[in-house]
Design a protein around this motif. Structure first.
Motif, short mmCIF file in Angstrom:
data_model
loop_
_atom_site.label_atom_id
_atom_site.label_comp_id
_atom_site.label_asym_id
_atom_site.label_seq_id
_atom_site.Cartn_x
_atom_site.Cartn_y
_atom_site.Cartn_z
N ALA A 1 -115.92 28.16 9.19
CA ALA A 1 -115.26 27.06 9.28
C ALA A 1 -114.14 26.62 8.61
N VAL A 2 -115.85 26.12 7.23
CA VAL A 2 -115.55 25.07 6.47
C VAL A 2 -114.80 25.68 5.14
N VAL A 3 -115.55 26.92 5.31
CA VAL A 3 -114.88 27.50 3.55
C VAL A 3 -113.39 28.03 3.88
N THR A 4 -113.33 28.14 5.43
CA THR A 4 -111.88 28.53 5.60
C THR A 4 -110.52 27.39 5.38
N GLY A 5 -111.28 26.58 5.71
CA GLY A 5 -110.33 25.31 5.88
C GLY A 5 -110.30 24.45 4.06
N LEU A 6 -111.87 24.73 4.45
CA LEU A 6 -111.43 24.52 2.42
C LEU A 6 -110.63 25.26 1.49
N LEU A 7 -110.28 26.60 1.73
CA LEU A 7 -109.94 26.91 0.63
C LEU A 7 -108.31 27.00 1.35
N ALA A 8 -108.23 26.90 2.44
CA ALA A 8 -106.43 26.73 2.50
C ALA A 8 -106.05 24.94 2.77
N GLY A 9 -107.21 24.63 2.37
CA GLY A 9 -106.87 22.81 1.39
C GLY A 9 -106.12 23.33 0.42
N SER A 10 -107.23 23.75 -0.08
CA SER A 10 -107.17 23.42 -1.74
C SER A 10 -106.19 24.13 -2.55
N ILE A 11 -106.01 25.51 -1.12
CA ILE A 11 -104.49 25.84 -1.98
C ILE A 11 -103.36 25.40 -1.82
N ASN A 12 -102.96 24.54 -1.13
CA ASN A 12 -102.76 23.63 -0.60
C ASN A 12 -102.31 22.45 -1.52
#
Lengths: 330, 519
Positions: free
Chosen positions: A112-123
């Protein structure tokens, strides 16, 4: 009243009426909050019970995390519309991991954390490096992450998860569930960070005047990137909280949460133009919304009417804010 | 002109009458009891330093602000407080400094905005509007096609269109806020012609300006404000230029500038072959410790660009900058700060300060590492160092926690200066250091600049304010078209013809000397 005047330095002496109204405006949400609590406590015997207050906190937790992330983004003058979908994508990633990687409560957390981090980093990358407006960037991510959530589950919820998937939401320490503890910690830590650290000061500076901040040596791109990344991680944790509570991964989870999060931040007194707002304000804002949700449920107000009432309160809150800002500028 | 209708009273009814106007912002008085009148068919110049209250007075006269006390009468009628609509219907029009035209719309659309012509079916009659607009434009000697988009026109023409817009709707009182601040020399003449035309039609005109020539060219009376008070109200024929300046600043001009100590000998700032934009000539120079280098030139000559390239807000095409021997990384403000270079940018509100933050936070930003440990700010360290500096700057505030938006321009500028002084500064870049600063604070800022340079800083100061360049600099460059076209040493700066020399260099023509308007 005279003492009030004397207490103010002579350079900026104000009328006491002005001072009183400024004080009221600044703390209007606390006053509103107390009035609403009093109203519900009066109308419903079940409202002011320890069990119900705990319920409010439990309901507030997932919502609090994204509202806190949103506060950072809004302080920089941006907006993150993608958090609801990122919650869904993170929850589905966590559920998929739990289903396929066995009975381990930590692996879904990591997913969950990695998915959120990935999406946030792309943003963050697109907003800071390519300077695409945050509204557009995160609107795109809203759609994309929602699509990913459905792709992971093949269009359906992921059920039949091991019981350990519920650990995250249902573990209790000192009578408080883990999400509530996490919420309280997040509020305390972020309030400290925003008020007392270099990082917090830089976030405010960028939102207040990006060019001036850059001239004073702030690397605005790094800061911008970081607030979206933080917002993503918090959305990931928030998605896991919701999924873990019911031990199911649902691809439509978190839908529309971004709007409630933005509402909480704005009710908390933040300016969508950036540079103004506090973590404590957001905390008040989200408790206000959750209290209203809870109280209206207890009073058996139909769901659709609840939305009408909530809508009125949000606009009224922003109206007060605009009015106060206009008074302040005079 | 001021012919009075037979059935009117024999005395001329003033077009606009302000009596006892007071106004304060955030507890700071801006206007302290202003009384004056505008007669029909007259042009009045409203003079005063920045911060004297000119714009505020204009906004009150046009109904945008509500005065704390006092009242405005238009042709004998009371103007309801703070009603722009009422002022408009009484025939008061204002052309603000920032033009209110809509750039994406065409000229005739702008002219008729809010009172569009319609045909019998309530549908826009564009033909009639274009025809009427052509007439208006011709009347004022403009050959512009009314179907031109507003954004395609030079600022000067847009401004005249704004004036036409105001007057063809029947304005009898026209307020022009800094009408010449953004327009070219050539267009000033045209504006003056239009002002005269309107005056002859009986319109009462009030305008603000900083330039003495414009007061002489357009006005028949001058009203001077200083620190919110009306200090002089005189027919133009009865006051000299020096008289106006003295009224504006409240003392002889010479006292404004402190003595200039001698410069040191060691080289501090070295600029080598700096090309500030593609195709520009490379710029090389050095500044010694304790030396103030002035940068003169017209708007757009490249002074700001040069300063921004040196500091790193803007990346130069090529070239190097060294401070005390170490080379700066181009386009990286952080590296410049680390090498003890400091800047006070031109646009204080846009680039200098974060207005929504406190004095303390603003002053923390550039030296943030010195005030923190492991990323956590130490309030004690910040308050100690910043408090000391702001005290030495004689900052007037309600303490370090006051937000900058509640400070006056001069005090904001002191914060933008002072925030660097909590650490070592070897070289200081100043871009229009006294723009928007009122006269009291102005002399304090000059004192600060001189003190800093005499303490060993190398200073580069770009300024449009000629006395500033002439009085503070040890040496001055004149810039034109992104390059340095002339260098003047101290002896040349003291020469009586220096203003003419600078003007010729800056404009690139061997023009005749500027007309001496004092005679």
């Amino acid at each position: 009243m005279n003492t009030t005047i004397e207490a103010l330095p002579a350079v900026q002496r104000r009328d006491w009426k002005e001072f009183a109204s400024a004080f009221l405006v600044r703390h209007i949400m606390v006053v509103v909050m107390l009035l609403i609590v009093a109203f519900f406590a009066y109308r419903s015997a079940r409202f002011a019970t320890p069990d119900n207050l705990t319920n409010i906190l439990i309901a507030a937790a997932p919502f609090a995390l994204i509202a806190l992330g949103q506060t950072l983004v809004i302080l920089t003058g941006g907006i993150d519309l993608s958090v609801g979908s990122v919650m869904a994508a993170s929850a589905m990633a966590a559920a998929w991991t739990a289903k396929n990687a066995g009975d381990n409560p930590l692996l879904p957390l990591v997913a969950a954390v990695v998915t959120g981090l990935l999406a946030g980093s792309i943003n963050g990358l697109i907003v800071s490096k390519f300077e695409v407006p945050p509204f557009i960037t995160t609107l795109g991510m809203l759609t994309l992450a929602s699509g990913i959530a459905y792709v992971i589950g093949n269009g359906a919820p992921i059920n039949g998860l091991p019981a350990s998937f519920g650990t995250f939401a249902n573990t209790q320490i000192l009578g408080l569930t883990l999400p509530v503890i996490l919420m309280i910690l997040a509020i305390l830590v972020l309030a400290f960070v925003m008020k007392r650290t270099n990082y917090g000061l830089r976030v405010y500076a960028i939102g207040g005047n990006r060019l001036a901040a850059e001239i004073a040596g702030v690397r605005s791109r790094n800061i911008l990137f970081s607030v979206y990344a933080i917002s993503g991680v918090l959305a990931g944790l928030s998605g896991l909280m919701l999924a873990s509570r019911v031990i199911t991964g649902a691809p439509n989870l978190g839908q529309g949460y971004e709007l409630d999060a933005i509402a909480a931040v704005v009710i908390g007194g933040a300016s969508l133009m950036g540079g103004r707002g506090t973590i404590w304000g957001t905390a008040i804002g989200l408790l206000l919304i959750q209290t209203i949700n809870n109280g209206l449920d207890l009073l058996l107000v139909p769901a659709y009417w609840q939305n009408v009432i909530k809508g009125v309160i949000i606009v009224a809150a922003v109206g007060v804010d605009v009015w106060a800002a206009r008074r302040g500028s005079r | 002109m001021s012919t009075v209708q037979p059935d009117d009273r024999t005395t001329v009814v003033p077009m606009l009458e302000c009596s006892g106007i007071t106004m304060s912002f955030g507890g700071i008085p801006v206007l302290k009891g202003i009384t004056f009148t505008l007669e029909p068919g007259t042009v009045t110049a409203l003079a005063g330093e920045n911060g004297a209250g000119k714009s505020t007075l204009m906004k009150i006269a046009s109904g945008q602000y509500r005065p704390d006390n006092g009242q405005v009468q238009v042709r004998g009628q009371h103007l309801p407080s703070g009603s722009a609509q009422a002022a408009y219907s009484l025939g008061v029009a204002i052309v603000p400094q920032e033009l209110a035209s809509i750039p994406e719309m065409m000229v005739y659309e702008n002219l008729f905005i809010g009172r569009e012509l319609k045909n019998g079916f309530g549908i826009l009659d564009r033909g009639a509007m274009i025809k009427a607009a052509t007439g208006y434009l011709e009347e004022f000697g403009l050959e512009t096609d009314p179907k031109t988009p507003m954004k395609a026109l030079p600022v000067g023409v847009r401004q005249i269109i704004e004036i036409i817009k105001a007057t063809h709707r029947g304005a009898r009182v026209l307020l022009l806020d800094e009408p010449t601040s953004a327009i070219a020399e050539r267009e000033v003449g045209r504006l003056a012609g239009i002002v005269r035309t309107l005056r002859d039609q009986g319109v009462a005109i009030l305008f603000t300006t900083h330039k003495m020539e414009e007061i002489r060219a357009m006005a028949d009376r001058v009203v001077v404000l200083r620190d919110g008070k009306l200090v002089s109200d005189t027919p133009l024929g009865e006051i000299t230029d020096d008289g106006i300046v003295t009224a504006m600043i409240g003392r002889e001009l010479d006292q404004l500038f402190p003595d200039r100590p001698d410069a040191g000998t060691s080289t501090v700032l070295e600029v080598e072959n700096l090309v500030i934009a593609p195709g520009a000539a490379p710029i090389s120079f050095t500044v010694r410790s304790g030396e103030i280098l002035g940068l003169a030139g017209l708007v757009g000559a490249g002074r700001t660009e040069l300063i921004e390239c040196i500091y790193g807000i803007r990346k130069p095409v090529s070239g190097t900058v060294r401070v005390s021997g170490s080379t700066l990384k181009p386009g990286a403000p952080l590296s410049s700060i680390a090498r003890n270079l400091a800047i006070v940018p031109e646009d204080r509100k846009g680039a200098g300060a974060v207005l929504s933050m406190s004095v303390l936070d603003n002053a923390t930003l550039p030296r943030i590492a010195a005030f923190s440990k492991f990323g956590i700010l130490s309030r004690r360290k910040r308050q100690g160092a910043i408090g000391t500096v702001m005290k030495s700057m004689r900052l007037k505030s309600n303490g370090l926690d006051q937000h900058l938006e509640n400070l006056s321009g001069g005090n904001q500028q002191k914060v933008v200066f002072g925030r660097w002084l909590t650490g070592q500064v070897d070289a200081l870049l100043l871009d229009e250091p006294t723009r928007g600063v009122d006269v009291g604070a102005r002399s304090e800022i000059y004192r600060i600049i001189t003190e800093l340079s005499s303490a060993g800083m190398a200073v580069v100061m770009a300024s449009s304010d000629m006395p500033e360049i002439l009085s503070l600099s040890h040496r001055a460059f004149v810039m034109r078209e992104l390059g340095v076209v002339g260098e003047l040493d101290r002896a040349q700066l003291d020469s009586p013809t220096v203003q003419d020399t600078i003007f010729r260099l800056a404009s690139g023509q061997n023009a005749a000397p500027v007309k001496d308007t004092t005679s």
